[in-house]
Each structure stands twice: as C-alpha cells, then as structure tokens.
Design a protein around this motif. Structure first.
Motif, PDB file in Angstrom:
ATOM      1  N   GLY A   1     -19.737 -47.176 -18.265  1.00 22.19           N
ATOM      2  CA  GLY A   1     -20.304 -46.319 -17.234  1.00 22.19           C
ATOM      3  C   GLY A   1     -20.600 -44.914 -17.740  1.00 22.19           C
ATOM      4  O   GLY A   1     -19.959 -44.419 -18.678  1.00 22.19           O
ATOM      5  N   SER A   2     -21.558 -44.272 -17.119  1.00 24.23           N
ATOM      6  CA  SER A   2     -21.954 -42.928 -17.538  1.00 24.23           C
ATOM      7  C   SER A   2     -20.817 -41.924 -17.350  1.00 24.23           C
ATOM      8  O   SER A   2     -20.669 -40.989 -18.132  1.00 24.23           O
ATOM      9  CB  SER A   2     -23.197 -42.477 -16.776  1.00 24.23           C
ATOM     10  N   GLU A   3     -19.993 -42.121 -16.321  1.00 23.43           N
ATOM     11  CA  GLU A   3     -18.867 -41.211 -16.093  1.00 23.43           C
ATOM     12  C   GLU A   3     -17.929 -41.216 -17.300  1.00 23.43           C
ATOM     13  O   GLU A   3     -17.506 -40.168 -17.784  1.00 23.43           O
ATOM     14  CB  GLU A   3     -18.103 -41.623 -14.841  1.00 23.43           C
ATOM     15  N   ARG A   4     -17.641 -42.396 -17.801  1.00 22.11           N
ATOM     16  CA  ARG A   4     -16.741 -42.512 -18.957  1.00 22.11           C
ATOM     17  C   ARG A   4     -17.367 -41.894 -20.206  1.00 22.11           C
ATOM     18  O   ARG A   4     -16.701 -41.176 -20.956  1.00 22.11           O
ATOM     19  CB  ARG A   4     -16.410 -43.976 -19.202  1.00 22.11           C
ATOM     20  N   LEU A   5     -18.651 -42.145 -20.422  1.00 16.78           N
ATOM     21  CA  LEU A   5     -19.330 -41.578 -21.585  1.00 16.78           C
ATOM     22  C   LEU A   5     -19.320 -40.053 -21.546  1.00 16.78           C
ATOM     23  O   LEU A   5     -19.051 -39.390 -22.552  1.00 16.78           O
ATOM     24  CB  LEU A   5     -20.771 -42.091 -21.661  1.00 16.78           C
ATOM     25  N   LEU A   6     -19.606 -39.483 -20.375  1.00 15.48           N
ATOM     26  CA  LEU A   6     -19.606 -38.027 -20.242  1.00 15.48           C
ATOM     27  C   LEU A   6     -18.211 -37.447 -20.448  1.00 15.48           C
ATOM     28  O   LEU A   6     -18.031 -36.432 -21.122  1.00 15.48           O
ATOM     29  CB  LEU A   6     -20.142 -37.617 -18.873  1.00 15.48           C
ATOM     30  N   ARG A   7     -17.206 -38.099 -19.871  1.00 16.59           N
ATOM     31  CA  ARG A   7     -15.836 -37.614 -20.011  1.00 16.59           C
ATOM     32  C   ARG A   7     -15.400 -37.641 -21.482  1.00 16.59           C
ATOM     33  O   ARG A   7     -14.802 -36.693 -21.984  1.00 16.59           O
ATOM     34  CB  ARG A   7     -14.886 -38.450 -19.163  1.00 16.59           C
ATOM     35  N   GLU A   8     -15.725 -38.726 -22.187  1.00 20.70           N
ATOM     36  CA  GLU A   8     -15.366 -38.824 -23.604  1.00 20.70           C
ATOM     37  C   GLU A   8     -16.066 -37.747 -24.427  1.00 20.70           C
ATOM     38  O   GLU A   8     -15.467 -37.153 -25.326  1.00 20.70           O
ATOM     39  CB  GLU A   8     -15.713 -40.207 -24.141  1.00 20.70           C
ATOM     40  N   GLU A   9     -17.322 -37.489 -24.106  1.00 22.85           N
ATOM     41  CA  GLU A   9     -18.055 -36.454 -24.839  1.00 22.85           C
ATOM     42  C   GLU A   9     -17.458 -35.077 -24.577  1.00 22.85           C
ATOM     43  O   GLU A   9     -17.277 -34.272 -25.488  1.00 22.85           O
ATOM     44  CB  GLU A   9     -19.532 -36.457 -24.440  1.00 22.85           C
ATOM     45  N   ARG A  10     -17.118 -34.795 -23.321  1.00 24.64           N
ATOM     46  CA  ARG A  10     -16.517 -33.497 -22.984  1.00 24.64           C
ATOM     47  C   ARG A  10     -15.147 -33.334 -23.627  1.00 24.64           C
ATOM     48  O   ARG A  10     -14.795 -32.262 -24.110  1.00 24.64           O
ATOM     49  CB  ARG A  10     -16.401 -33.354 -21.469  1.00 24.64           C
ATOM     50  N   ASP A  11     -14.358 -34.398 -23.631  1.00 26.43           N
ATOM     51  CA  ASP A  11     -13.021 -34.331 -24.220  1.00 26.43           C
ATOM     52  C   ASP A  11     -13.081 -34.127 -25.733  1.00 26.43           C
ATOM     53  O   ASP A  11     -12.173 -33.544 -26.318  1.00 26.43           O
ATOM     54  CB  ASP A  11     -12.223 -35.598 -23.903  1.00 26.43           C
ATOM     55  N   ALA A  12     -14.151 -34.606 -26.356  1.00 23.63           N
ATOM     56  CA  ALA A  12     -14.291 -34.481 -27.806  1.00 23.63           C
ATOM     57  C   ALA A  12     -14.610 -33.049 -28.231  1.00 23.63           C
ATOM     58  O   ALA A  12     -14.409 -32.686 -29.384  1.00 23.63           O
ATOM     59  CB  ALA A  12     -15.378 -35.423 -28.308  1.00 23.63           C
ATOM     60  N   ARG A  13     -15.051 -32.221 -27.313  1.00 24.26           N
ATOM     61  CA  ARG A  13     -15.421 -30.836 -27.664  1.00 24.26           C
ATOM     62  C   ARG A  13     -14.241 -29.956 -27.826  1.00 24.26           C
ATOM     63  O   ARG A  13     -13.263 -29.834 -27.476  1.00 24.26           O
ATOM     64  CB  ARG A  13     -16.335 -30.236 -26.600  1.00 24.26           C
TER      65      ARG A  13
END
Length: 64
Positions: free
Chosen positions: A52-64
């Motif tokens: 899901g897009s929510e998971r992809l966005l959360r993972e990207e934000r957490d990686a920063r």
C-alpha cells in the motif's frame, strides 16, 4: 477554426507572433503515427503494486 485548418493544410506549420516575436507554433497532428491510448489500456499496462502507498510513504519518511 476552419481558417486555421486550411492554413495548416497549405503551410504545414503556422507561427503566431506578437509584435514580431514568435510566441506559439501550430503544427498538424499526425494521428496515424501515434494514437492516444485509452485510460483502460494504460491501467492494464501498469504493474500491480502489492504494498500500500501508506506503507511505502512511511518507510520512505522513516529512512530519512
């Protein structure tokens, strides 16, 4: 528009100017070369995303 149609047919390309400076160019579309695909065709070509897009966005934000 019929005047522009005729002009494009005769000239092949029309340059629109303002105070002598070109601001736009009209060129005929060759519809035989590249038809515009339907939205259905485009969607069918897209790969299915299993995450899901929510998971992809959360993972990207957490990686920063």
């Amino acid at each position: 528009m019929s005047h522009l149609d005729k002009l494009l047919e005769i000239e092949g390309e029309v340059t629109i100017t303002r105070r002598g400076e070109p601001i736009a160019r009209l060129i005929p579309i060759d519809s035989k070369k590249r038809p515009i695909p339907s939205h259905r065709d485009l969607r069918e070509k897209m790969r299915e995303v299993k995450v899901g897009s929510e998971r992809l966005l959360r993972e990207e934000r957490d990686a920063r």
